[in-house]
Design a protein around this motif. Structure first.
Motif, PDB file in Angstrom:
ATOM      1  N   ARG A  76      52.879  43.495  32.915  1.00  0.00           N
ATOM      2  CA  ARG A  76      53.712  43.731  31.732  1.00  0.00           C
ATOM      3  C   ARG A  76      55.183  43.430  32.004  1.00  0.00           C
ATOM      4  O   ARG A  76      55.894  42.953  31.136  1.00  0.00           O
ATOM      5  N   CYS A  77      55.633  43.727  33.237  1.00  0.00           N
ATOM      6  CA  CYS A  77      57.039  43.518  33.610  1.00  0.00           C
ATOM      7  C   CYS A  77      57.269  42.138  34.222  1.00  0.00           C
ATOM      8  O   CYS A  77      58.365  41.860  34.722  1.00  0.00           O
ATOM      9  N   LYS A  78      56.229  41.317  34.238  1.00  0.00           N
ATOM     10  CA  LYS A  78      56.301  39.962  34.785  1.00  0.00           C
ATOM     11  C   LYS A  78      56.681  39.932  36.269  1.00  0.00           C
ATOM     12  O   LYS A  78      57.419  39.051  36.721  1.00  0.00           O
ATOM     13  N   VAL A  79      56.179  40.908  37.009  1.00  0.00           N
ATOM     14  CA  VAL A  79      56.360  40.945  38.456  1.00  0.00           C
ATOM     15  C   VAL A  79      55.093  40.349  39.080  1.00  0.00           C
ATOM     16  O   VAL A  79      53.985  40.811  38.795  1.00  0.00           O
ATOM     17  N   PRO A  80      55.239  39.310  39.898  1.00  0.00           N
ATOM     18  CA  PRO A  80      54.039  38.704  40.490  1.00  0.00           C
ATOM     19  C   PRO A  80      53.334  39.660  41.451  1.00  0.00           C
ATOM     20  O   PRO A  80      53.975  40.487  42.101  1.00  0.00           O
ATOM     21  N   TYR A  81      52.035  39.534  41.498  1.00  0.00           N
ATOM     22  CA  TYR A  81      51.219  40.338  42.409  1.00  0.00           C
ATOM     23  C   TYR A  81      50.018  39.504  42.837  1.00  0.00           C
ATOM     24  O   TYR A  81      49.687  38.512  42.185  1.00  0.00           O
ATOM     25  N   PRO A  82      49.364  39.876  43.927  1.00  0.00           N
ATOM     26  CA  PRO A  82      48.240  39.076  44.427  1.00  0.00           C
ATOM     27  C   PRO A  82      47.088  38.996  43.413  1.00  0.00           C
ATOM     28  O   PRO A  82      46.834  39.948  42.665  1.00  0.00           O
ATOM     29  N   ARG A  83      46.387  37.870  43.412  1.00  0.00           N
ATOM     30  CA  ARG A  83      45.196  37.716  42.565  1.00  0.00           C
ATOM     31  C   ARG A  83      44.209  38.811  42.936  1.00  0.00           C
ATOM     32  O   ARG A  83      43.902  39.003  44.120  1.00  0.00           O
ATOM     33  N   THR A  84      43.738  39.520  41.924  1.00  0.00           N
ATOM     34  CA  THR A  84      42.966  40.742  42.153  1.00  0.00           C
ATOM     35  C   THR A  84      41.734  40.781  41.265  1.00  0.00           C
ATOM     36  O   THR A  84      41.801  40.453  40.081  1.00  0.00           O
ATOM     37  N   PHE A  85      40.613  41.194  41.840  1.00  0.00           N
ATOM     38  CA  PHE A  85      39.354  41.396  41.108  1.00  0.00           C
ATOM     39  C   PHE A  85      38.941  42.856  41.273  1.00  0.00           C
ATOM     40  O   PHE A  85      39.117  43.434  42.351  1.00  0.00           O
ATOM     41  N   LEU A  86      38.375  43.434  40.227  1.00  0.00           N
ATOM     42  CA  LEU A  86      37.977  44.850  40.248  1.00  0.00           C
ATOM     43  C   LEU A  86      36.489  45.037  39.978  1.00  0.00           C
ATOM     44  O   LEU A  86      36.102  45.682  38.997  1.00  0.00           O
ATOM     45  N   ILE A 151      48.508  37.463  50.724  1.00  0.00           N
ATOM     46  CA  ILE A 151      49.743  36.691  50.591  1.00  0.00           C
ATOM     47  C   ILE A 151      50.200  36.338  51.996  1.00  0.00           C
ATOM     48  O   ILE A 151      50.591  37.214  52.769  1.00  0.00           O
ATOM     49  N   SER A 152      50.123  35.079  52.336  1.00  0.00           N
ATOM     50  CA  SER A 152      50.464  34.679  53.699  1.00  0.00           C
ATOM     51  C   SER A 152      51.975  34.498  53.842  1.00  0.00           C
ATOM     52  O   SER A 152      52.692  34.430  52.847  1.00  0.00           O
TER      53      SER A 152
END
Length: 175
Positions: A76-86, A151-152
């Protein structure tokens, strides 16, 4: 010792604070880890009658403790984060099998509970068989988990923001 303190938090910690409130009334209480934060936050209305509490209310704190909530907020805040699956089931894990790049991590939704169980923040996963066995273990022990890309590179690829917001809503300290 931390390993003997954690079970006490779940059952006795809040009781000890309430029992001793007449001696410690007006004291400032702040959390030092997620176990303490969750216990204080969920009991904040009762504790706040006797103590000054820095820990936010549960509806706020849970957005940072429960990682899917954290990632929704980041999005929502447009902060990048690692690709995630749940994935929640073996079928759901199998459905995302082709979308996962290895190595990856199997990470808990509730990090502090996972850490208590496994003495690790996550499992590094090198292939699907490894993922399947660790996922089954987590299902068996009732740990909700997520599969996340690694994230390398250097630590500068990771964002952190820590702030102390005072009772009037102003940031007094941050990094």
């Amino acid at each position: 010792r931390k390993d003997t303190f954690e079970p006490m938090l779940k059952f006795e910690f809040i009781g000890i604070l309430l029992k001793n409130s007449y001696k410690w009334e007006g004291s400032l209480i702040f959390d030092t880890d997620d176990h303490v934060a969750v216990s204080i936050s969920k009991n904040k209305p009762e504790l706040a009658k006797y103590y000054r509490i820095l820990t936010p209310e549960w509806e706020i704190l849970r957005k940072f403790i429960e990682k899917p909530e954290t990632y929704r907020l980041a999005e929502r805040c447009k902060v990048p984060y690692p690709r995630t699956f749940l994935p929640k089931t073996l079928n759901e894990l199998h459905e995302i099998k082709e979308k996962i790049d290895y190595p990856c991590i199997l990470k808990p939704v509730l990090g502090h509970e996972f850490m208590s169980e496994f003495k690790s923040k996550n499992f590094k996963i090198n292939n699907y068989n490894d993922l399947l066995s660790k996922f089954e273990l987590c299902l068996e022990l009732r740990h909700e988990v997520m599969v996340q890309e690694i994230i390398s590179g250097p630590d500068s690829n990771i964002y952190f923001y820590i702030a102390y917001v005072n009772s009037e809503g102003y940031i007094n300290a941050r990094f």
